[in-house]
Motif scaffolding. Structure first.
Motif, PDB file in Angstrom:
ATOM      1  N   ALA A 154       6.116  -5.090 -11.623  1.00 18.31           N
ATOM      2  CA  ALA A 154       7.393  -4.449 -12.073  1.00 18.31           C
ATOM      3  C   ALA A 154       8.148  -3.938 -10.825  1.00 18.31           C
ATOM      4  N   ALA A 155       8.015  -4.112  -9.639  1.00 16.94           N
ATOM      5  CA  ALA A 155       8.809  -3.687  -8.659  1.00 16.94           C
ATOM      6  C   ALA A 155       9.238  -4.659  -7.898  1.00 16.94           C
ATOM      7  N   HIS A 157      11.649  -6.253  -7.635  1.00 21.38           N
ATOM      8  CA  HIS A 157      13.297  -6.410  -7.041  1.00 21.38           C
ATOM      9  C   HIS A 157      13.564  -5.451  -5.917  1.00 21.38           C
ATOM     10  N   LEU A 158      12.513  -4.668  -5.848  1.00 17.23           N
ATOM     11  CA  LEU A 158      12.429  -3.623  -4.613  1.00 17.23           C
ATOM     12  C   LEU A 158      11.705  -3.992  -3.266  1.00 17.23           C
ATOM     13  N   ARG A 169      16.828  -8.788  -9.761  1.00 11.83           N
ATOM     14  CA  ARG A 169      17.064  -7.645 -10.936  1.00 11.83           C
ATOM     15  C   ARG A 169      15.744  -7.458 -11.376  1.00 11.83           C
ATOM     16  N   PRO A 170      15.680  -6.105 -11.972  1.00  8.97           N
ATOM     17  CA  PRO A 170      14.473  -5.762 -12.600  1.00  8.97           C
ATOM     18  C   PRO A 170      13.789  -6.483 -13.564  1.00  8.97           C
ATOM     19  N   THR A 223      11.672   2.195  -9.887  1.00  7.78           N
ATOM     20  CA  THR A 223      11.648   0.812 -10.446  1.00  7.78           C
ATOM     21  C   THR A 223      12.986   0.681 -11.354  1.00  7.78           C
ATOM     22  N   GLY A 224      13.023   1.973 -11.965  1.00 10.72           N
ATOM     23  CA  GLY A 224      13.784   1.918 -13.247  1.00 10.72           C
ATOM     24  C   GLY A 224      13.366   1.410 -14.350  1.00 10.72           C
ATOM     25  N   ILE A 225      11.983   1.305 -14.426  1.00 16.27           N
ATOM     26  CA  ILE A 225      11.080   0.701 -15.523  1.00 16.27           C
ATOM     27  C   ILE A 225      10.330   1.827 -16.068  1.00 16.27           C
ATOM     28  N   GLU A 255      12.160   9.312  -9.721  1.00 17.54           N
ATOM     29  CA  GLU A 255      12.029   8.519 -10.861  1.00 17.54           C
ATOM     30  C   GLU A 255      10.843   9.418 -11.770  1.00 17.54           C
TER      31      GLU A 255
END
Length: 290
Positions: A154-155, A157-158, A169-170, A223-225, A255
Motif C-alpha cells: 500500500a506504500a 507510491h512512496l 499514485r496511491p 500512505t494516505g490509505i 497519519e
C-alpha cells in the motif's frame, strides 16, 4: 504469567490455528510464470455489510517469508472471510528456499516483485474469477510477514524514485488491515523477530541498511490509505513493540493508524477461525471494505 505458561499458551494457539484442514479455492489463477506466482480465489458464501457486490479481500500469508509455510495454511482463514460475505484472493509469492546456501527468509528482489505484480494484476483477475465481486472495494490484509507485505504494497507510491515497484499514485485500496505485522524492520531486527528474518529478507548484514528504504513500511509514510493494525498483547512471535513502532512512525508523519490491541491473545488466533480474535479481524476488515 511465567515464561513457561506463556510459551505453552502460544504453542496451544499455534496448534489450534494449524489444526484446520486446508480449504480448496473456487479458482486459482497465475499472475506470472513462476510456480509460486498464483492467487487462490474464494467466492463469497454469505452476505455482509449493506449488500450489493462483495468487497475483495486480498490475503498475504505469513511464515517469516520462508519456504515451509505457503498459502495453504491460511486457507481456512480465507474461507472464513468468504463465509462473512467477502470475495477473497489469497496470494502466493516466492519465499526463501530454505536450501543450504540459498536465501533463508524471502528472496531479493523476487518476493517484492511478486507482491507488486499480484496486486497490479488483481483487479482484472477478480473480474475474471470472482464476477460478483467489486474490485473497486479492495482491502489488503496480511498476517505476520504477510502483514509487512500488505503495508509495503500500500506504500509503493512512496518508494524511492529508482525502485522498480514504485507507482505514480496511491493504490486504489479501501484500506489495509495488518495482523501482527512485521511492520518496522529495524525494530524487528533489534528484537530478533523470527530468528533474524527481517535482516535475512533484505539480504543479510551487507544489504540491510541500504535496502531498508525500499522495503521497510515504517519508512514509507504517510500512505494516505486507511490502515489498521490488529495485535495480540501476548504475541511472543511478533511482539507488540513492532506494531507500536509503526504506529508511532505514522503519527510522526502526520497519519493516524488504527491499533486494535487484543488482551490475552498471541500470534495465531488472528487467523484461526475457531478463535474470537478472528471475528474481530473480520469486523476490522468490514469497517474498511463496506
Amino acid at each position: 504469567m511465567t515464561d513457561d505458561v506463556a510459551a505453552a499458551r502460544a504453542a496451544a494457539e499455534e496448534e489450534s490455528a494449524f489444526s484446520h484442514p486446508p480449504v480448496d479455492p473456487d479458482a486459482t489463477a497465475a499472475y506470472g510464470d513462476d510456480p509460486d506466482q498464483l492467487i487462490d480465489f474464494y467466492a463469497p458464501r454469505g452476505t455482509g455489510g449493506p449488500g450489493g457486490p462483495a468487497p475483495v479481500v486480498a490475503v498475504l500469508h505469513g511464515g517469516a517469508w520462508r519456504a515451509p509455510h505457503d498459502r495453504r495454511h491460511i486457507s481456512p482463514f480465507a474461507a472464513f472471510l468468504a463465509r462473512r460475505g467477502f470475495a477473497v484472493a489469497s496470494v502466493e509469492y516466492r519465499r526463501g528456499t530454505g536450501e543450504a546456501g540459498g536465501p533463508v527468509a524471502g528472496r531479493w528482489p523476487d518476493t517484492f516483485d511478486d507482491v507488486a505484480a499480484a496486486l497490479d494484476a488483481l483487479p482484472e483477475l477478480v473480474r475474471l474469477h470472482l464476477p460478483g465481486a467489486d474490485p473497486r472495494r479492495t482491502v489488503v490484509t496480511g498476517h505476520s510477514a504477510g502483514g509487512h507485505l500488505a503495508l509495503w504494497g500500500a506504500a509503493r507510491h512512496l518508494l524511492p524514485a529508482d525502485a522498480p515497484w514504485r507507482t505514480d499514485r496511491p493504490a486504489p485500496l479501501r484500506g489495509v488491515v495488518a495482523l501482527a505485522p512485521i511492520a518496522d524492520l529495524a525494530v524487528a531486527d533489534k528484537l530478533d523477530v523470527c530468528g533474524g528474518a527481517a535482516r535475512q529478507l533484505l539480504g543479510g548484514d551487507e544489504q540491510f541498511a541500504e535496502r531498508q528504504a525500499y522495503a521497510d513500511p515504517a519508512l514509507l509514510l504517510p500512505t494516505g490509505i486507511a490502515t489498521t493494525l490488529v495485535q495480540g498483547r501476548a504475541d511472543l512471535d511478533v511482539p507488540l513493540p513492532v506494531a507500536e513502532a509503526y504506529a508511532d512512525a505514522a503519527a510522526k508523519a502526520g497519519e493516524v493508524v488504527g491499533l486494535t490491541l487484543l488482551e490475552d491473545v498471541g500470534h495465531f488466533p488472528l487467523i484461526d477461525p475457531a478463535a474470537d480474535a478472528c471475528a474481530v479481524v473480520a469486523e476490522e476488515i468490514a469497517q474498511l471494505a463496506w
